[in-house]
Scaffold this motif. Sequence first.
Motif, PDB file in Angstrom:
ATOM      1  N   MET A  57      28.347 130.021  12.787  1.00  0.00           N
ATOM      2  CA  MET A  57      27.246 130.532  11.969  1.00  0.00           C
ATOM      3  C   MET A  57      26.929 132.010  12.184  1.00  0.00           C
ATOM      4  SD  MET A  57      26.245 128.349   9.864  1.00  0.00           S
ATOM      5  CE  MET A  57      24.677 128.980   9.356  1.00  0.00           C
ATOM      6  N   PHE A  58      26.674 132.404  13.384  1.00  0.00           N
ATOM      7  CA  PHE A  58      26.175 133.760  13.619  1.00  0.00           C
ATOM      8  C   PHE A  58      27.211 134.575  14.380  1.00  0.00           C
ATOM      9  CE2 PHE A  58      22.499 130.898  13.485  1.00  0.00           C
ATOM     10  CZ  PHE A  58      21.898 131.403  12.345  1.00  0.00           C
ATOM     11  N   SER A  59      28.184 135.078  13.638  1.00  0.00           N
ATOM     12  CA  SER A  59      29.210 135.920  14.251  1.00  0.00           C
ATOM     13  C   SER A  59      29.421 137.141  13.376  1.00  0.00           C
ATOM     14  CB  SER A  59      30.523 135.146  14.436  1.00  0.00           C
ATOM     15  OG  SER A  59      31.016 134.730  13.196  1.00  0.00           O
ATOM     16  N   VAL A  60      29.859 138.231  14.009  1.00  0.00           N
ATOM     17  CA  VAL A  60      30.067 139.481  13.284  1.00  0.00           C
ATOM     18  C   VAL A  60      31.183 139.315  12.260  1.00  0.00           C
ATOM     19  CG1 VAL A  60      30.714 141.911  13.524  1.00  0.00           C
ATOM     20  CG2 VAL A  60      29.224 140.833  15.220  1.00  0.00           C
ATOM     21  N   ARG A  61      32.296 138.703  12.688  1.00  0.00           N
ATOM     22  CA  ARG A  61      33.418 138.446  11.789  1.00  0.00           C
ATOM     23  C   ARG A  61      33.442 136.956  11.473  1.00  0.00           C
ATOM     24  NH1 ARG A  61      38.591 140.503  14.707  1.00  0.00           N
ATOM     25  NH2 ARG A  61      37.514 139.608  16.464  1.00  0.00           N
ATOM     26  N   ASP A  62      34.022 136.621  10.328  1.00  0.00           N
ATOM     27  CA  ASP A  62      34.185 135.222   9.961  1.00  0.00           C
ATOM     28  C   ASP A  62      34.976 134.520  11.060  1.00  0.00           C
ATOM     29  OD1 ASP A  62      33.968 132.931   8.435  1.00  0.00           O
ATOM     30  OD2 ASP A  62      35.594 133.469   7.073  1.00  0.00           O
ATOM     31  N   THR A  63      34.434 133.428  11.557  1.00  0.00           N
ATOM     32  CA  THR A  63      35.040 132.702  12.664  1.00  0.00           C
ATOM     33  C   THR A  63      34.913 131.216  12.432  1.00  0.00           C
ATOM     34  OG1 THR A  63      34.381 134.457  14.190  1.00  0.00           O
ATOM     35  CG2 THR A  63      34.964 132.355  15.176  1.00  0.00           C
ATOM     36  N   MET A  64      35.965 130.478  12.786  1.00  0.00           N
ATOM     37  CA  MET A  64      35.889 129.021  12.772  1.00  0.00           C
ATOM     38  C   MET A  64      36.318 128.512  14.138  1.00  0.00           C
ATOM     39  SD  MET A  64      37.103 127.760   8.981  1.00  0.00           S
ATOM     40  CE  MET A  64      36.353 126.136   9.144  1.00  0.00           C
ATOM     41  N   THR A  65      35.724 127.398  14.542  1.00  0.00           N
ATOM     42  CA  THR A  65      36.104 126.773  15.797  1.00  0.00           C
ATOM     43  C   THR A  65      36.803 125.451  15.503  1.00  0.00           C
ATOM     44  OG1 THR A  65      33.975 125.653  16.023  1.00  0.00           O
ATOM     45  CG2 THR A  65      34.200 127.801  17.095  1.00  0.00           C
ATOM     46  N   ILE A  66      37.710 125.099  16.378  1.00  0.00           N
ATOM     47  CA  ILE A  66      38.409 123.822  16.308  1.00  0.00           C
ATOM     48  C   ILE A  66      38.026 123.061  17.572  1.00  0.00           C
ATOM     49  CG2 ILE A  66      40.648 122.664  16.211  1.00  0.00           C
ATOM     50  CD1 ILE A  66      41.751 125.240  14.881  1.00  0.00           C
ATOM     51  N   GLU A  67      37.538 121.838  17.396  1.00  0.00           N
ATOM     52  CA  GLU A  67      37.088 121.028  18.524  1.00  0.00           C
ATOM     53  C   GLU A  67      37.893 119.742  18.578  1.00  0.00           C
ATOM     54  OE1 GLU A  67      32.986 120.281  17.728  1.00  0.00           O
ATOM     55  OE2 GLU A  67      32.456 122.395  17.754  1.00  0.00           O
ATOM     56  N   ARG A  68      38.108 119.254  19.784  1.00  0.00           N
ATOM     57  CA  ARG A  68      38.735 117.950  19.993  1.00  0.00           C
ATOM     58  C   ARG A  68      37.831 117.167  20.938  1.00  0.00           C
ATOM     59  NH1 ARG A  68      44.630 118.442  20.955  1.00  0.00           N
ATOM     60  NH2 ARG A  68      44.792 117.994  18.749  1.00  0.00           N
ATOM     61  N   ASP A  69      37.488 115.947  20.555  1.00  0.00           N
ATOM     62  CA  ASP A  69      36.597 115.110  21.357  1.00  0.00           C
ATOM     63  C   ASP A  69      35.279 115.820  21.648  1.00  0.00           C
ATOM     64  OD1 ASP A  69      38.535 113.075  21.463  1.00  0.00           O
ATOM     65  OD2 ASP A  69      39.487 114.023  23.203  1.00  0.00           O
ATOM     66  N   GLU A  70      34.766 116.530  20.637  1.00  0.00           N
ATOM     67  CA  GLU A  70      33.495 117.253  20.688  1.00  0.00           C
ATOM     68  C   GLU A  70      33.473 118.375  21.721  1.00  0.00           C
ATOM     69  OE1 GLU A  70      30.076 114.712  20.713  1.00  0.00           O
ATOM     70  OE2 GLU A  70      30.987 113.315  19.304  1.00  0.00           O
ATOM     71  N   ARG A  71      34.654 118.826  22.152  1.00  0.00           N
ATOM     72  CA  ARG A  71      34.769 119.959  23.062  1.00  0.00           C
ATOM     73  C   ARG A  71      35.591 121.046  22.388  1.00  0.00           C
ATOM     74  NH1 ARG A  71      37.062 116.777  28.010  1.00  0.00           N
ATOM     75  NH2 ARG A  71      37.908 115.733  26.236  1.00  0.00           N
ATOM     76  N   PRO A  72      35.235 122.306  22.616  1.00  0.00           N
ATOM     77  CA  PRO A  72      35.993 123.403  21.994  1.00  0.00           C
ATOM     78  C   PRO A  72      37.461 123.353  22.386  1.00  0.00           C
ATOM     79  CG  PRO A  72      33.986 124.229  23.026  1.00  0.00           C
ATOM     80  CD  PRO A  72      34.130 122.802  23.443  1.00  0.00           C
ATOM     81  N   LEU A  73      38.314 123.573  21.401  1.00  0.00           N
ATOM     82  CA  LEU A  73      39.754 123.627  21.626  1.00  0.00           C
ATOM     83  C   LEU A  73      40.291 125.023  21.320  1.00  0.00           C
ATOM     84  CD1 LEU A  73      42.446 122.149  22.199  1.00  0.00           C
ATOM     85  CD2 LEU A  73      42.494 121.510  19.791  1.00  0.00           C
ATOM     86  N   ALA A  74      39.772 125.631  20.230  1.00  0.00           N
ATOM     87  CA  ALA A  74      40.272 126.945  19.815  1.00  0.00           C
ATOM     88  C   ALA A  74      39.249 127.643  18.929  1.00  0.00           C
ATOM     89  CB  ALA A  74      41.588 126.787  19.070  1.00  0.00           C
ATOM     90  N   THR A  75      39.376 128.964  18.856  1.00  0.00           N
ATOM     91  CA  THR A  75      38.566 129.793  17.966  1.00  0.00           C
ATOM     92  C   THR A  75      39.511 130.595  17.089  1.00  0.00           C
ATOM     93  OG1 THR A  75      36.855 129.985  19.660  1.00  0.00           O
ATOM     94  CG2 THR A  75      36.784 131.572  17.858  1.00  0.00           C
TER      95      THR A  75
END
Length: 163
Positions: A57-75
């Motif tokens: 939501m609140f980032s300077v550049r467009d960013t998406m996160t990828i989560e596995r088992d409700e834990r961050p995996l990648a940005t």
Amino acid sequence: MKYLVRDKIFAIGDDYWIEDERGRHAFLVDGKALRLRDTLELKDPDGQILVTLRQKMFSVRDTMTIERDERPLATVRRKRLSLLRNHFRVTLVEGTGLDVSGRVLDREFAVEYEGDLLAHISRQWFHVRDAYAVNVVREDADAALLLAVAVCVIRMAERERED
């Protein structure tokens, strides 16, 4: 292994199947409607969530996160701007990274790790209108993660084009 993704205008709430090269349902991309931020779930054919993709939501550049088992995996972030090619950087939680480069809006790009090709995304392999293929070239690669990366960068490039 090649996967076929039907290329349509992705909207929140859209669900679509990703098929394997034999035409079988391999993954379901489940768009979550009525969410504050863009959210997708990549599920196996039995409905088990493999990874979740969320717009940050609140980032300077467009960013998406990828989560596995409700834990961050990648940005996933845009790396740099170029007139002919798009460049994205996928930073994995353990500190390593994947490079994505090519013509994302044309569905002609590659995902690499330290110069080794992991996946090639192209419209050339299928003659189905409005479709592209994700060719996972390494058998030891995480297909769900690579498909999630492809979906993320295409969504981000489409949003940027709309703005």
